[in-house]
Scaffold this active site. Structure first.
Site, PDB file in Angstrom:
ATOM      1  N   LYS A 180       0.852  -1.200   0.000  1.00  0.00           N
ATOM      2  CA  LYS A 180       0.000   0.000   0.000  1.00  0.00           C
ATOM      3  C   LYS A 180       0.883   1.243   0.000  1.00  0.00           C
ATOM      4  CE  LYS A 180      -3.903   2.322   0.862  1.00  0.00           C
ATOM      5  NZ  LYS A 180      -3.853   2.852  -0.516  1.00  0.00           N
ATOM      6  N   GLN A 214       7.335   4.142   3.696  1.00  0.00           N
ATOM      7  CA  GLN A 214       5.908   3.788   3.780  1.00  0.00           C
ATOM      8  C   GLN A 214       5.728   2.489   4.568  1.00  0.00           C
ATOM      9  OE1 GLN A 214       3.554   5.801   1.691  1.00  0.00           O
ATOM     10  NE2 GLN A 214       2.114   4.986   3.180  1.00  0.00           N
ATOM     11  N   LYS A 266       6.059   3.475   8.134  1.00  0.00           N
ATOM     12  CA  LYS A 266       4.908   4.316   8.489  1.00  0.00           C
ATOM     13  C   LYS A 266       3.662   3.450   8.686  1.00  0.00           C
ATOM     14  CE  LYS A 266       4.329   7.876   5.875  1.00  0.00           C
ATOM     15  NZ  LYS A 266       3.974   8.777   4.768  1.00  0.00           N
ATOM     16  N   LYS A 318       5.285   2.038  -3.179  1.00  0.00           N
ATOM     17  CA  LYS A 318       5.202   3.385  -3.760  1.00  0.00           C
ATOM     18  C   LYS A 318       5.389   3.239  -5.263  1.00  0.00           C
ATOM     19  CE  LYS A 318       4.641   7.660  -2.371  1.00  0.00           C
ATOM     20  NZ  LYS A 318       3.925   8.223  -1.225  1.00  0.00           N
ATOM     21  N   GLY A 358      -2.967   8.338  -4.111  1.00  0.00           N
ATOM     22  CA  GLY A 358      -2.349   9.527  -4.697  1.00  0.00           C
ATOM     23  C   GLY A 358      -1.074   9.940  -3.972  1.00  0.00           C
ATOM     24  N   ASP A 359      -0.368  10.875  -4.554  1.00  0.00           N
ATOM     25  CA  ASP A 359       0.785  11.539  -3.920  1.00  0.00           C
ATOM     26  C   ASP A 359       0.994  12.805  -4.751  1.00  0.00           C
ATOM     27  OD1 ASP A 359       3.030  11.130  -1.828  1.00  0.00           O
ATOM     28  OD2 ASP A 359       4.184  11.606  -3.600  1.00  0.00           O
ATOM     29  N   THR A 409      -4.555  13.827   5.421  1.00  0.00           N
ATOM     30  CA  THR A 409      -3.115  13.918   5.736  1.00  0.00           C
ATOM     31  C   THR A 409      -2.838  15.218   6.497  1.00  0.00           C
ATOM     32  OG1 THR A 409      -2.636  12.661   3.743  1.00  0.00           O
ATOM     33  CG2 THR A 409      -0.781  13.745   4.800  1.00  0.00           C
ATOM     34  N   ASN A 426      -2.021  19.625  -1.419  1.00  0.00           N
ATOM     35  CA  ASN A 426      -3.013  18.972  -0.571  1.00  0.00           C
ATOM     36  C   ASN A 426      -2.631  18.995   0.919  1.00  0.00           C
ATOM     37  OD1 ASN A 426      -3.784  16.360   0.911  1.00  0.00           O
ATOM     38  ND2 ASN A 426      -5.337  16.485  -0.673  1.00  0.00           N
ATOM     39  N   SER A 473      -7.085   6.023   3.829  1.00  0.00           N
ATOM     40  CA  SER A 473      -7.093   5.100   2.683  1.00  0.00           C
ATOM     41  C   SER A 473      -7.445   3.687   3.152  1.00  0.00           C
ATOM     42  CB  SER A 473      -5.720   5.071   2.021  1.00  0.00           C
ATOM     43  OG  SER A 473      -5.612   6.111   1.079  1.00  0.00           O
TER      44      SER A 473
HETATM   45  P1  NDP Z   1       0.781  18.200  -4.009  1.00  0.00           P
HETATM   46  O1  NDP Z   1       1.163  17.772  -5.373  1.00  0.00           O
HETATM   47  O2  NDP Z   1      -0.649  18.447  -3.705  1.00  0.00           O
HETATM   48  O3  NDP Z   1       1.596  19.520  -3.570  1.00  0.00           O
HETATM   49  C1  NDP Z   1       2.988  19.552  -3.571  1.00  0.00           C
HETATM   50  C2  NDP Z   1       3.431  20.948  -3.164  1.00  0.00           C
HETATM   51  O4  NDP Z   1       4.835  20.934  -2.985  1.00  0.00           O
HETATM   52  C3  NDP Z   1       3.150  21.996  -4.222  1.00  0.00           C
HETATM   53  O5  NDP Z   1       2.893  23.228  -3.590  1.00  0.00           O
HETATM   54  C4  NDP Z   1       4.462  22.050  -5.013  1.00  0.00           C
HETATM   55  O6  NDP Z   1       4.694  23.297  -5.674  1.00  0.00           O
HETATM   56  C5  NDP Z   1       5.443  21.885  -3.876  1.00  0.00           C
HETATM   57  N1  NDP Z   1       6.701  21.329  -4.378  1.00  0.00           N
HETATM   58  C6  NDP Z   1       6.866  20.178  -5.069  1.00  0.00           C
HETATM   59  N2  NDP Z   1       8.163  20.021  -5.380  1.00  0.00           N
HETATM   60  C7  NDP Z   1       8.809  21.098  -4.865  1.00  0.00           C
HETATM   61  C8  NDP Z   1      10.167  21.515  -4.827  1.00  0.00           C
HETATM   62  N3  NDP Z   1      11.124  20.790  -5.410  1.00  0.00           N
HETATM   63  N4  NDP Z   1      10.465  22.683  -4.173  1.00  0.00           N
HETATM   64  C9  NDP Z   1       9.505  23.414  -3.591  1.00  0.00           C
HETATM   65  N5  NDP Z   1       8.198  23.075  -3.592  1.00  0.00           N
HETATM   66  C10 NDP Z   1       7.876  21.932  -4.220  1.00  0.00           C
HETATM   67  O7  NDP Z   1       1.398  17.074  -3.061  1.00  0.00           O
HETATM   68  P2  NDP Z   1       0.923  16.623  -1.615  1.00  0.00           P
HETATM   69  O8  NDP Z   1       0.536  17.804  -0.826  1.00  0.00           O
HETATM   70  O9  NDP Z   1      -0.027  15.498  -1.790  1.00  0.00           O
HETATM   71  O10 NDP Z   1       2.271  15.973  -1.044  1.00  0.00           O
HETATM   72  C11 NDP Z   1       3.276  16.771  -0.409  1.00  0.00           C
HETATM   73  C12 NDP Z   1       4.188  15.873   0.392  1.00  0.00           C
HETATM   74  O11 NDP Z   1       3.414  15.130   1.350  1.00  0.00           O
HETATM   75  C13 NDP Z   1       4.957  14.818  -0.402  1.00  0.00           C
HETATM   76  O12 NDP Z   1       6.195  14.585   0.220  1.00  0.00           O
HETATM   77  C14 NDP Z   1       4.088  13.589  -0.265  1.00  0.00           C
HETATM   78  O13 NDP Z   1       4.816  12.390  -0.449  1.00  0.00           O
HETATM   79  C15 NDP Z   1       3.638  13.732   1.183  1.00  0.00           C
HETATM   80  N6  NDP Z   1       2.444  12.993   1.534  1.00  0.00           N
HETATM   81  C16 NDP Z   1       1.255  13.222   0.881  1.00  0.00           C
HETATM   82  C17 NDP Z   1       0.128  12.522   1.247  1.00  0.00           C
HETATM   83  C18 NDP Z   1      -1.210  12.806   0.654  1.00  0.00           C
HETATM   84  O14 NDP Z   1      -2.197  12.241   1.165  1.00  0.00           O
HETATM   85  N7  NDP Z   1      -1.330  13.639  -0.357  1.00  0.00           N
HETATM   86  C19 NDP Z   1       0.191  11.455   2.280  1.00  0.00           C
HETATM   87  C20 NDP Z   1       1.451  11.372   2.960  1.00  0.00           C
HETATM   88  C21 NDP Z   1       2.540  12.094   2.559  1.00  0.00           C
HETATM   89  P3  NDP Z   1       4.517  23.416  -7.275  1.00  0.00           P
HETATM   90  O15 NDP Z   1       3.037  23.558  -7.472  1.00  0.00           O
HETATM   91  O16 NDP Z   1       5.280  24.624  -7.654  1.00  0.00           O
HETATM   92  O17 NDP Z   1       5.070  22.145  -7.857  1.00  0.00           O
END
Ligand code: NDP
Length: 439
Positions: free
Chosen positions: A91, A112, A115, A127, A166-167, A210, A241, A377
């Site tokens: 997962k 993961q 976690k 993943k 998703g991620d 999250t 997100n 999830s």
């Molecule tokens: P999103 O795609 O919704 O958002 C990602 C955000 O991070 C955007 O604002 C993006 O900006 C920014 N970002 C991405 N790459 C970079 C970078 N190199 N430098 C600066 N900013 C950056 O992703 P999520 O919110 O879903 O995920 C964020 C983190 O949380 C990840 O590490 C993910 O693995 C983790 N996570 C997410 C979960 C979920 O349920 N969604 C669950 C557990 C962990 P821009 O728009 O400019 O790319």
């Protein structure tokens, strides 16, 4: 001098995968922060349990061929890393981003696995994703890419085998496209994917979970110090997100959130973002243009900067891996930061974490703090299995209780370091499963 068994595992993996820096970073962080119980030590060594645990069961790599709006055929790489199904079906999420490669996905799948073990729920670790860049792509291109990705992935997943979610850049729109294709190819309507829209089997509160879970964990941690989020100044990175839902819940709890960021810079609002504004960004459901937002709010926009040079009590990195370096950690410490909670996966470099722990900044790792997504999830998998949806309130209540259990497990295992507590609590469960199931 001969190496200890854990050091031997580190060195062997470093020799096998010298270029996989993110994967080796995660392996080292885990091994350096394990307290292996004396009673277990010789068994772990003779059965080579750490190496077995740190190597993924399998890595599936495939070509994704799709046609763009100009009629040109493009090829991207797709992967699924099935790390461990010791305690439940594989997962973990799918990420579409140009930075995706085998090393990044191996680190994410390993993290993961730990976690998921820490949640106490019956889920293994995985993943996947692609180096596809969705930025600037049309809706039709995203649809065709998702369909082509699923044409390869469907062979390896299923509700009792491997359940992707998703991620980064894979939200409910992409999950909808992926699920539509999965259903068509397999002729099955089942819970092989989570993060679906509630109209066709998604769980209430999955989108929020999250970010909300991050705040539930923080509230538990602050309670230990007889504090609350009220009037704490908070730095959040990212504006996706996790970042937006964490910001929303923090503001509701009385905190002042002063930054949001993206890959282009940081928007700083020293009076704090208003709840209605965060709600608008969530509702718009597109990548917010933070430079325009800063202009509209009369806030500051700092192009090519991160939130870590600004003054606050709590930092919550919610964007991506290694976004907070040792230099950033020094700035935060000099500016008097008290707490750092990882909302993204491995956002702090190893050196940054060491600095926080050495300077008595309370640090809590992603595998404890951001489990809210995988928890909901798993609740979605349960709802799909019994063909019965749960209410928002019921899911939120379970989420809060499970985040509180995770916090308790960390503290029970190590009341000084959340990092050690989380790693050890997860390891104990995985070792029991490994021992009982035989080689
Ligand atoms: P999103 O795609 O919704 O958002 C990602 C955000 O991070 C955007 O604002 C993006 O900006 C920014 N970002 C991405 N790459 C970079 C970078 N190199 N430098 C600066 N900013 C950056 O992703 P999520 O919110 O879903 O995920 C964020 C983190 O949380 C990840 O590490 C993910 O693995 C983790 N996570 C997410 C979960 C979920 O349920 N969604 C669950 C557990 C962990 P821009 O728009 O400019 O790319």
């Amino acid at each position: 001098m001969s190496l200890s068994y854990p050091e031997h595992v580190k060195s062997k993996l470093a020799q096998l995968f010298p270029e996989q820096t993110e994967y080796l970073q995660a392996v080292n962080e885990l091994i350096d922060n394990l307290n292996i119980d004396k009673a277990w030590y010789s068994r772990i060594e003779s059965d080579n349990m750490l190496e077995r645990l740190f190597l993924p069961d399998r890595i599936i790599n495939f070509n994704v061929q799709w046609r763009d709006d100009n009629g040109k055929v493009n090829i991207n790489q797709g992967w699924r890393v099935q790390h461990s199904n010791l305690i439940g079906p594989y997962k973990g999420g799918l990420r579409f981003h140009p930075s995706v490669n085998e090393s990044v996905l191996k680190f994410l799948a390993l993290e993961q696995t730990f976690k998921n073990a820490l949640t106490g729920l019956p889920i293994g670790g995985a993943k996947g994703g692609s180096n596809f860049d969705p930025k600037g792509k049309s809706q039709g291109e995203i649809l065709r890419f998702c369909q082509a990705f699923m044409d390869e992935l469907y062979r390896y997943i299923g509700p009792n085998t491997d359940i992707p979610a998703g991620d980064i850049n894979v939200g409910s729109r992409e999950i909808g496209f992926l699920f539509g294709r999965y259903k068509k190819i397999t002729n099955q309507f089942d819970g092989a994917l989570t993060g679906k829209n509630v109209a066709f089997g998604g769980s209430q509160a999955r989108i929020e979970s999250t970010g909300y879970g991050v705040i539930y964990f923080i509230e538990e941690a602050l309670k230990r110090y007889k504090q609350s989020l009220a009037s704490q100044r908070v730095l959040i990175s990212g504006s996706g997100n996790v970042a937006l839902h964490a910001a929303k819940k923090a503001i509701k709890a009385g905190a002042t959130v002063i930054t949001l960021s993206n890959s282009e810079g940081v928007c700083v609002n020293s009076d704090g973002f208003k709840l209605a504004m965060i709600d608008n960004l969530i509702e718009e459901n597109t990548r917010p243009a933070l430079d325009k937002l800063a202009e509209k709010l009369g806030a500051e926009w700092h192009a090519d900067e991160t939130p870590w040079s600004f003054n606050a009590d709590i930092a919550i990195p919610c964007a991506t891996q290694n976004e907070l370096s040792s230099e950033d950690a020094k700035l935060l410490i000099d500016n008097g930061i008290s707490y750092v909670f990882e909302g993204a996966n491995m956002p702090c470099s190893a050196e940054a974490i060491e600095l926080f722990e050495r300077n008595e900044v309370l640090f809590a790792p992603a595998k404890a703090v951001n489990s809210g997504g995988v928890i909901t999830s798993t609740l979605e998998m349960g709802q799909n299995a019994i063909f019965f949806p749960e209410s928002f309130e019921s899911v939120s209540e379970k989420l809060r209780a499970l985040m509180s259990d995770i916090h308790k497990r960390c503290v029970r295992d190590n009341d000084k370091s959340y990092l050690k507590g989380a790693n050890n609590a997860a390891l104990s469960r995985l070792l029991i499963a490994m021992t009982e199931q035989g080689v």
